[in-house]
Design a protein around this motif. Sequence first.
Motif, PDB file in Angstrom:
ATOM      1  N   ARG A 181       0.945  -1.245   0.006  1.00 14.34           N
ATOM      2  CA  ARG A 181      -0.235   0.163   0.082  1.00 14.34           C
ATOM      3  C   ARG A 181       0.883   1.329  -0.230  1.00 14.34           C
ATOM      4  NH1 ARG A 181      -0.523   4.634   3.832  1.00 14.34           N
ATOM      5  NH2 ARG A 181      -2.857   5.510   3.580  1.00 14.34           N
ATOM      6  N   ILE A 182       0.973   2.075  -0.854  1.00 16.59           N
ATOM      7  CA  ILE A 182       1.608   3.181  -1.055  1.00 16.59           C
ATOM      8  C   ILE A 182       1.201   4.574  -0.638  1.00 16.59           C
ATOM      9  CG2 ILE A 182       2.882   4.651  -3.006  1.00 16.59           C
ATOM     10  CD1 ILE A 182       2.461   2.354  -5.013  1.00 16.59           C
ATOM     11  N   ASP A 183       1.905   5.100   0.590  1.00 18.91           N
ATOM     12  CA  ASP A 183       1.324   5.974   1.218  1.00 18.91           C
ATOM     13  C   ASP A 183       1.672   7.216   0.398  1.00 18.91           C
ATOM     14  OD1 ASP A 183       0.453   7.381   3.897  1.00 18.91           O
ATOM     15  OD2 ASP A 183       2.568   8.222   3.763  1.00 18.91           O
ATOM     16  N   VAL A 184       0.504   8.336   0.458  1.00 27.28           N
ATOM     17  CA  VAL A 184       0.788   9.419  -0.273  1.00 27.28           C
ATOM     18  C   VAL A 184       1.226   9.286  -1.656  1.00 27.28           C
ATOM     19  CG1 VAL A 184       1.462  11.759  -0.081  1.00 27.28           C
ATOM     20  CG2 VAL A 184       1.460  10.493   1.987  1.00 27.28           C
TER      21      VAL A 184
ATOM     22  N   HIS B 120       3.547   8.883 -12.560  1.00 29.83           N
ATOM     23  CA  HIS B 120       3.400   7.798 -13.217  1.00 29.83           C
ATOM     24  C   HIS B 120       4.476   7.282 -13.853  1.00 29.83           C
ATOM     25  CE1 HIS B 120      -0.679   8.663 -12.574  1.00 29.83           C
ATOM     26  NE2 HIS B 120      -0.666   9.961 -12.957  1.00 29.83           N
ATOM     27  N   ALA B 121       5.645   7.778 -14.156  1.00 29.90           N
ATOM     28  CA  ALA B 121       7.064   7.298 -14.424  1.00 29.90           C
ATOM     29  C   ALA B 121       7.307   6.282 -13.232  1.00 29.90           C
ATOM     30  CB  ALA B 121       7.749   8.193 -15.075  1.00 29.90           C
ATOM     31  N   ILE B 122       7.376   6.668 -12.293  1.00 32.15           N
ATOM     32  CA  ILE B 122       7.829   5.900 -11.118  1.00 32.15           C
ATOM     33  C   ILE B 122       7.321   4.624 -10.931  1.00 32.15           C
ATOM     34  CG2 ILE B 122       8.127   6.156  -8.629  1.00 32.15           C
ATOM     35  CD1 ILE B 122       8.390   8.987  -8.663  1.00 32.15           C
ATOM     36  N   TYR B 123       5.923   4.544 -11.077  1.00 32.48           N
ATOM     37  CA  TYR B 123       4.956   3.550 -10.900  1.00 32.48           C
ATOM     38  C   TYR B 123       5.227   2.417 -11.887  1.00 32.48           C
ATOM     39  CZ  TYR B 123       3.208   6.288  -7.022  1.00 32.48           C
ATOM     40  OH  TYR B 123       3.112   6.884  -5.970  1.00 32.48           O
TER      41      TYR B 123
ATOM     42  N   TYR C 293      -4.010   6.216 -11.962  1.00 33.43           N
ATOM     43  CA  TYR C 293      -2.836   5.313 -11.242  1.00 33.43           C
ATOM     44  C   TYR C 293      -3.120   3.690 -11.333  1.00 33.43           C
ATOM     45  CZ  TYR C 293      -1.784   9.533  -8.590  1.00 33.43           C
ATOM     46  OH  TYR C 293      -1.327  10.754  -8.326  1.00 33.43           O
ATOM     47  N   VAL C 294      -4.070   3.400 -12.048  1.00 34.54           N
ATOM     48  CA  VAL C 294      -4.291   2.032 -11.947  1.00 34.54           C
ATOM     49  C   VAL C 294      -4.077   1.715 -13.570  1.00 34.54           C
ATOM     50  CG1 VAL C 294      -5.377   1.405  -9.664  1.00 34.54           C
ATOM     51  CG2 VAL C 294      -6.851   2.440 -11.619  1.00 34.54           C
ATOM     52  N   ARG C 295      -3.671   2.313 -14.594  1.00 36.22           N
ATOM     53  CA  ARG C 295      -3.562   1.832 -15.766  1.00 36.22           C
ATOM     54  C   ARG C 295      -2.784   0.553 -15.980  1.00 36.22           C
ATOM     55  NH1 ARG C 295      -2.440   7.809 -18.070  1.00 36.22           N
ATOM     56  NH2 ARG C 295      -1.099   7.887 -16.187  1.00 36.22           N
TER      57      ARG C 295
END
Length: 556
Positions: free
Chosen positions: A220-223, A259-262, A293-295
């Motif tokens: 679970r990714i905080d902030v 989004h590049a990070i994820y 965030y959920v692509r």
Amino acid sequence: MSQQHPAAPAPHSAAAAVADRRRDWWRDAVIYQVYPRSFADSNGDGMGDLAGVRSRLPYLRDLGVDAVWLSPFYASPQADAGYDVADYRAVDPMFGSLLDADALIRDAHDHGLRIIVDLVPNHSSDQHEWFKRALAEGPGSPLRERYHFRPGKGKNGELPPNDWESIFGGPAWTRVADGEWYLHLFAPEQPDFNWEHPAVGDEFRSILRFWLDMGVDGFRIDVAHGLVKADGLPDLGSHDQLKLLGNDVMPFFDQDGVHAIYRQWRTILDEYAGERIFVAEAWTPTVERTANYVRPDELHQAFNFQYLSTGWDAKELRTVIDRTLEAMRPVGAPATWVLSNHDVTRHATRFANPPGLGTQIRTAGDRELGLRRARAATLLMLALPGSAYIYQGEELGLPDVVDLPDEVRQDPAYFRGAGQDGFRDGCRVPIPWTRTGSSYGFGTGGSWLPQPAEWADLSVEAQTGAPNSTLELYRAALTTRRTEPDLGAGETVQWLRAPEGVLTFRRGGFVCVANTTGEPVTTPAYGRVLLSSGEVTESDGETKVPADTTVWFTTT
């Protein structure tokens, strides 16, 4: 990090007992949030710990959840209940050790439960080795580039670099002895990382692998919306302080660069077997922005804070349900639904008060009304397509404790004097397990926050086997959700005609009716009653649904 770590237990296969049970488990998973310091205390020091969580895994298995999300247990000075991490690869001694974490993960898997851990990548503790070295080495230190250090404004640099405010109130900048300022969107003890620096990304990719090798099933990714800041850290200007949590466009939240990070993180996760997942805590202005965030090549789930913030009102609920399902459908992600967590007033208290008070409430309200609505809201949530989150104690119908003495409070926002009210302690009081004892079975040494005397009757012991108890309602609902073929994953609901203030939808042979009004309503008998949050009566092909009640029907 330069400091030494104890040897980690040998890596093992994540979710060995459950990885092959079914694919895409996360699309309809019910995930239970454990706030470790308030769940179960194994050593009598008044603070919950990992061994305590481990001892209660059979309870969670029997409750019927699919996974357990653990709030932070990392090494931390506890300035913000562990969300100020000093060492991401160590367990804080108050919670145990890495061996305790390993044993917990392994036992959870043996019980058919998955483990999701909190990851806090937006900021560290000011006691993190990087930050301590950055302070010691002074201006120009390469370590300072891993955070946001800036000279101040004004003749002598006496003013903050910009006008940003902390989520906890007051300036988002603190000045250090050498005159520079550092950014902290939360408490001063939580300096923000500079995600433009490659060392930060390198470090967190390593941290991900460390815990994946330990066997965790996800993060679970905080902030999650806060890692990247707008170029140049521009002034915010006139704004509403209440919108700082991400409900408005902000230069420090929901920047496209996150989004590049994820996408990089997703490639790491996909290296591991067992369908590990990412869950984003992303406060965004709209559910459509949350969908980013959920692509398919990013995260798996994102908390639906728009739903959590919606009042007990049929029209408003239908709007957010429709918008959520519509937003998630193009990216192929499941909707998620949540009513309570460690940062907001429990929904049994929120629904006990008039609408419009927000998610932090300081009055008990009408507790009987609040519990009735909370039970109905839970059955509505569990009937919707997608995944659902349960916060520890809500299955007992626990309210917030709104009258905690000032001297026991620990929420850092409480001491800042501005911004949020700082009353999150009310939803973090340790949960009751038994009718008696100094902490109602939480532990042998009392509890770090005092529990109300009336919680004896809300304990697991008191409610187990009681036919109309909230605990048994949750157990029945989760069992039914697993066995009813038309519940769980999905993308749509078929809305049916219903009286004003009533939500009625069909999913295959399943029908849900939620009466949000304060009066009983009569609806068609859509089939056999599977479950109801209140007592219904049936006659002549009709069903009388009491006020603030949800009913599940099956037509098969």
